[in-house]
Design an enzyme around this catalytic site. Sequence first.
Site, PDB file in Angstrom:
ATOM      1  N   HIS A  18      -8.003   7.571   4.818  1.00 27.49           N
ATOM      2  CA  HIS A  18      -7.815   6.724   3.641  1.00 27.49           C
ATOM      3  C   HIS A  18      -6.352   6.326   3.438  1.00 27.49           C
ATOM      4  O   HIS A  18      -6.067   5.312   2.783  1.00 27.49           O
ATOM      5  CB  HIS A  18      -8.344   7.444   2.393  1.00 27.49           C
ATOM      6  CG  HIS A  18      -8.834   6.526   1.322  1.00 27.49           C
ATOM      7  ND1 HIS A  18      -8.490   5.198   1.239  1.00 27.49           N
ATOM      8  CD2 HIS A  18      -9.676   6.758   0.271  1.00 27.49           C
ATOM      9  CE1 HIS A  18      -9.062   4.652   0.182  1.00 27.49           C
ATOM     10  NE2 HIS A  18      -9.799   5.568  -0.418  1.00 27.49           N
ATOM     11  N   ASP A  37      -8.277   1.113   3.254  1.00 22.80           N
ATOM     12  CA  ASP A  37      -9.239   1.243   2.178  1.00 22.80           C
ATOM     13  C   ASP A  37     -10.580   0.643   2.612  1.00 22.80           C
ATOM     14  O   ASP A  37     -10.702   0.070   3.701  1.00 22.80           O
ATOM     15  CB  ASP A  37      -8.724   0.527   0.929  1.00 22.80           C
ATOM     16  CG  ASP A  37      -7.342   1.028   0.512  1.00 22.80           C
ATOM     17  OD1 ASP A  37      -7.123   2.255   0.555  1.00 22.80           O
ATOM     18  OD2 ASP A  37      -6.492   0.189   0.158  1.00 22.80           O
ATOM     19  N   ARG A  56       0.808  -1.221   0.000  1.00 18.59           N
ATOM     20  CA  ARG A  56       0.000   0.000   0.000  1.00 18.59           C
ATOM     21  C   ARG A  56       0.844   1.275   0.000  1.00 18.59           C
ATOM     22  O   ARG A  56       0.324   2.355   0.274  1.00 18.59           O
ATOM     23  CB  ARG A  56      -0.942   0.041   1.209  1.00 18.59           C
ATOM     24  CG  ARG A  56      -2.094  -0.954   1.133  1.00 18.59           C
ATOM     25  CD  ARG A  56      -3.221  -0.609   2.123  1.00 18.59           C
ATOM     26  NE  ARG A  56      -3.981   0.559   1.710  1.00 18.59           N
ATOM     27  CZ  ARG A  56      -3.863   1.760   2.238  1.00 18.59           C
ATOM     28  NH1 ARG A  56      -2.997   1.984   3.213  1.00 18.59           N
ATOM     29  NH2 ARG A  56      -4.600   2.772   1.792  1.00 18.59           N
ATOM     30  N   THR A 107     -18.038   5.293  16.400  1.00 17.79           N
ATOM     31  CA  THR A 107     -19.172   5.917  17.087  1.00 17.79           C
ATOM     32  C   THR A 107     -20.345   4.946  17.113  1.00 17.79           C
ATOM     33  O   THR A 107     -20.683   4.349  16.083  1.00 17.79           O
ATOM     34  CB  THR A 107     -19.583   7.225  16.388  1.00 17.79           C
ATOM     35  OG1 THR A 107     -18.434   8.074  16.245  1.00 17.79           O
ATOM     36  CG2 THR A 107     -20.642   7.950  17.192  1.00 17.79           C
TER      37      THR A 107
END
Length: 217
Positions: free
Chosen positions: A190, A194, A14, A169
Amino acid sequence: MDAPALIDLDTWPRRQHFAHYLRAVPCTYAMTVEVDVTAFVAAVRAAGRRTYLTQVWAIASVVNRHDEFRMTLTSDGAPAVWPVVHPSFTVMHPGSETFASLWVPFDPDYAAFHDAAAAVVAEHAGSGELFPQGPRPAATFDVSSIPWTSFTGFTITATPGTHLAPIVTLGRYVERDGRVLLPLAVQVHHAAADGFHTARLVEELRALLADPSWVAG
């Protein structure tokens, strides 16, 4: 607490995604879902445990399974992964419309964590301060609850910076077709993760709450 381990940028799949969403297009996203907690609610009530603290442990246990949700940046901006992250959670001040942000070291032993968290709440929730324990450790992520209402979407709007930890939350339970559902929102940078990673986090949490045999020990 142990220092985070640097990510090897030469082998990290990544690395391009991380750089793109941290600097070129810095952004966060939020995923809101309903989680079936019918079995979980029954197990917590039968065990005489505190629902919110049990929810926090379940979330923390799944978060700690995955490197992408334990990410941080070193002082020189390099991506790294904490060996473990600890939940920081909000608790309302009694008789006030403000809250305290408390944290408890994560313990893979649910009962031990629950009792430690209950002691922290009993000691600090009535302080009137936002951070009654003092500055939080860097290796924390945030959980909050809005038990006064349910919701179908929840987004924390902020300028994306370098805060890579997830923000979770919770809402008020909804009863539908004989099932108990928990609104849950996960806010993610991000650069760290992902949609695939957040979906996996949600599904693993669903599975953990669907089989709450761990609540009774």
